[in-house]
Design a protein around this motif. Structure first.
Motif, PDB file in Angstrom:
ATOM      1  N   ASP A   1       0.728  -1.299  -0.024  1.00 19.75           N
ATOM      2  CA  ASP A   1       0.038   0.024  -0.105  1.00 19.75           C
ATOM      3  C   ASP A   1       0.952   1.185  -0.046  1.00 19.75           C
ATOM      4  O   ASP A   1       1.769   1.494   0.651  1.00 19.75           O
ATOM      5  CB  ASP A   1      -0.884   0.116   1.328  1.00 19.75           C
ATOM      6  CG  ASP A   1      -2.075  -1.103   1.172  1.00 19.75           C
ATOM      7  OD1 ASP A   1      -2.933  -0.955   0.432  1.00 19.75           O
ATOM      8  OD2 ASP A   1      -1.744  -2.109   1.499  1.00 19.75           O
TER       9      ASP A   1
ATOM     10  N   ASP B   1       1.188   5.242   0.598  1.00 19.68           N
ATOM     11  CA  ASP B   1       0.228   6.420   1.187  1.00 19.68           C
ATOM     12  C   ASP B   1       0.285   7.541   0.410  1.00 19.68           C
ATOM     13  O   ASP B   1       1.283   8.006  -0.054  1.00 19.68           O
ATOM     14  CB  ASP B   1       1.216   6.817   2.814  1.00 19.68           C
ATOM     15  CG  ASP B   1       0.440   7.811   3.476  1.00 19.68           C
ATOM     16  OD1 ASP B   1      -0.571   8.170   3.025  1.00 19.68           O
ATOM     17  OD2 ASP B   1       1.234   8.274   4.469  1.00 19.68           O
TER      18      ASP B   1
ATOM     19  N   LYS C   1      -9.920   5.007  -1.104  1.00 19.40           N
ATOM     20  CA  LYS C   1      -9.042   3.999  -1.389  1.00 19.40           C
ATOM     21  C   LYS C   1      -8.989   3.609  -2.716  1.00 19.40           C
ATOM     22  O   LYS C   1      -9.996   3.491  -3.618  1.00 19.40           O
ATOM     23  CB  LYS C   1      -9.470   2.459  -0.586  1.00 19.40           C
ATOM     24  CG  LYS C   1      -9.369   2.660   0.872  1.00 19.40           C
ATOM     25  CD  LYS C   1      -9.763   1.291   1.676  1.00 19.40           C
ATOM     26  CE  LYS C   1      -9.739   1.404   3.158  1.00 19.40           C
ATOM     27  NZ  LYS C   1     -10.502   0.291   3.595  1.00 19.40           N
TER      28      LYS C   1
ATOM     29  N   LYS D   1      -4.284  11.077  -6.153  1.00 19.48           N
ATOM     30  CA  LYS D   1      -3.827  11.981  -5.076  1.00 19.48           C
ATOM     31  C   LYS D   1      -4.686  13.401  -5.320  1.00 19.48           C
ATOM     32  O   LYS D   1      -5.327  13.929  -4.432  1.00 19.48           O
ATOM     33  CB  LYS D   1      -2.387  12.332  -5.052  1.00 19.48           C
ATOM     34  CG  LYS D   1      -2.242  13.390  -4.023  1.00 19.48           C
ATOM     35  CD  LYS D   1      -0.721  13.587  -3.681  1.00 19.48           C
ATOM     36  CE  LYS D   1      -0.969  14.553  -2.643  1.00 19.48           C
ATOM     37  NZ  LYS D   1      -1.624  14.467  -0.998  1.00 19.48           N
TER      38      LYS D   1
ATOM     39  N   LYS E   1      -6.582   8.522  -0.571  1.00 20.21           N
ATOM     40  CA  LYS E   1      -5.468   8.364   0.794  1.00 20.21           C
ATOM     41  C   LYS E   1      -4.522   7.196   0.691  1.00 20.21           C
ATOM     42  O   LYS E   1      -3.440   7.480   1.297  1.00 20.21           O
ATOM     43  CB  LYS E   1      -6.161   8.285   2.018  1.00 20.21           C
ATOM     44  CG  LYS E   1      -7.239   9.538   2.342  1.00 20.21           C
ATOM     45  CD  LYS E   1      -6.534  10.716   2.414  1.00 20.21           C
ATOM     46  CE  LYS E   1      -7.294  11.966   2.752  1.00 20.21           C
ATOM     47  NZ  LYS E   1      -6.547  13.243   2.583  1.00 20.21           N
ATOM     48  N   SER E   2      -5.009   6.375  -0.180  1.00 21.41           N
ATOM     49  CA  SER E   2      -4.072   5.113  -0.441  1.00 21.41           C
ATOM     50  C   SER E   2      -4.206   4.399  -1.939  1.00 21.41           C
ATOM     51  O   SER E   2      -5.140   4.666  -2.366  1.00 21.41           O
ATOM     52  CB  SER E   2      -4.520   4.060   0.806  1.00 21.41           C
ATOM     53  OG  SER E   2      -5.841   3.454   0.685  1.00 21.41           O
TER      54      SER E   2
ATOM     55  N   ASN F   1      -3.393   0.763  -3.244  1.00 23.60           N
ATOM     56  CA  ASN F   1      -2.956  -0.815  -3.005  1.00 23.60           C
ATOM     57  C   ASN F   1      -2.463  -1.285  -4.500  1.00 23.60           C
ATOM     58  O   ASN F   1      -3.137  -1.061  -5.465  1.00 23.60           O
ATOM     59  CB  ASN F   1      -4.226  -1.483  -2.410  1.00 23.60           C
ATOM     60  CG  ASN F   1      -3.792  -3.127  -2.330  1.00 23.60           C
ATOM     61  OD1 ASN F   1      -3.987  -3.780  -3.407  1.00 23.60           O
ATOM     62  ND2 ASN F   1      -3.146  -3.439  -1.433  1.00 23.60           N
TER      63      ASN F   1
ATOM     64  N   ALA G   1       5.945   1.658  -0.948  1.00 19.69           N
ATOM     65  CA  ALA G   1       4.811   1.134  -0.410  1.00 19.69           C
ATOM     66  C   ALA G   1       5.074   0.430   0.741  1.00 19.69           C
ATOM     67  O   ALA G   1       6.486  -0.124   1.026  1.00 19.69           O
ATOM     68  CB  ALA G   1       4.439   0.194  -1.450  1.00 19.69           C
TER      69      ALA G   1
END
Length: 343
Positions: free
Chosen positions: A133, A135, A234, A264, A269-270, A272, A292
């Motif tokens: 993941d 950030d 997500k 972004k 926020k993340s 994967n 990650a």
């Protein structure tokens, strides 16, 4: 608080309910359920609890009935992970038991959960993978500085080489993606998913603004393409494909970087980066070099006949060397005929 079995496709506001409950991912959505159901005809069996008109627990399953591979429940097929959520461990234990009881009555051979954490006390995973993941809560310069020097250099190279990008949800981009997807799967010794599966993704996911296709082009030709999904804060990288004849231009680096910036900019926020086999050190290093964090994926399989969790991986023997030599047209036929039985 009584546990119920429902079909999320019967709830027009299902995704809104999810956003107000627990910690859902894209794979909990009705959009993903619609793709799986329409593509393969599986039956959704979602175990839920309600509290004051709010979802307090959700454990999704698809009931898969195949003449070739038997009947089972999977949470969820063609999905890297789909964590059940609930208010506490006891609630989760009760829901797991309810799924086992339902599976026994429905004559499932087994029930399978794909999670990012432990399922219940005493359960042992049958398979383990890694996931990564990124950030996106940091600033763009901070994210860029977290990339390896190699990635930063490759991104600069793509610009110098004249590569451009396109982010959209069009049928044209889906066609370009699928062309590269078929070639990529052949290289890996695997049949591609049917085109109808990706058309259902277009109809259920992309047109609902829950995903995007990011393509890299050289002189107007698509040379790499990836498909991303997102829900709430997500985002998820799901499928990637490229033309090996142009890898020296590093198009995959550009695709990933443009996706990072795009998500972004939309407030994600993340991000994967999908599933990685533990022994695939090259892919693992590639994902870690984007800055990650790494965590475990655990797949649990409860054998209904033995009434116990199995520790043995359930993996078929895929003739990868043979598949890599078969023409793409035949591989597409294989995928169309057999993926619904794999699930």
């Amino acid at each position: 608080m009584n546990l119920q079995r429902i079909n999320p496709l019967d709830y027009p506001d299902w995704d809104d309910l999810l956003l107000k409950s627990g910690d859902p991912s894209f794979f909990h959505t009705s959009a993903w359920a619609g793709v799986i159901v329409e593509s393969y005809g599986y039956q959704p069996v979602y175990f839920v609890r309600w509290e004051n008109a709010r979802l307090s627990s959700v454990m999704p399953f698809m009931d898969i009935a195949s003449r070739l591979t038997g009947r089972r429940g999977v949470s969820l097929p063609f999905t890297d992970y789909c964590d059940p959520f609930g208010p506490d461990k006891e609630s989760l234990r009760q829901t797991v038991q309810a799924a086992i009881d339902y599976g026994r009555r429905s004559k499932w051979d087994y029930a399978e959960w794909r999670t990012t954490g432990d399922l219940i006390q005493g359960a042992t995973p049958s398979e383990s993978y890694l996931t990564h993941d990124l950030d996106l809560g940091r600033s763009e310069p901070e994210i860029l500085s977290g990339l390896s020097e190699n990635h930063r250099r490759n991104i600069k190279k793509t610009i110098k080489d004249g590569l451009t990008t396109k982010l959209d949800r069009s049928r044209e981009s889906l066609g370009d993606f699928y062309r590269l997807h078929c070639r990529t799967r052949k290289r890996h010794g695997l049949p591609p998913q049917p085109l109808s599966f990706f058309k259902n993704i277009l109809d259920h996911v992309l047109t609902r603004d829950l995903g995007v296709i990011v393509s890299a082009l050289l002189s107007g030709k698509v040379i790499a393409s990836s498909m991303f999904f997102h829900f709430g804060p997500k985002a998820i990288f799901k499928y990637g494909a490229s033309d090996t004849g142009f890898l020296s231009h590093r198009p995959n680096n550009l695709v990933m970087w443009e996706a990072i910036k795009w998500f972004k900019g939309r407030g994600a926020k993340s991000l994967n980066l999908g599933r990685t086999e533990v022994d695939n050190q090259g892919l693992r290093r590639f994902k870690l070099s984007w800055g990650a964090s790494e965590s475990a994926l655990k797949y649990y399989r409860y054998d209904l006949k033995r009434a116990a969790f199995s520790r043995t991986p359930l993996r078929g023997d895929h003739p990868k060397k043979l598949f890599s030599k078969i023409p793409v047209g035949i591989l597409r036929l294989v995928g169309r005929l057999f993926y619904k039985h794999i699930g």
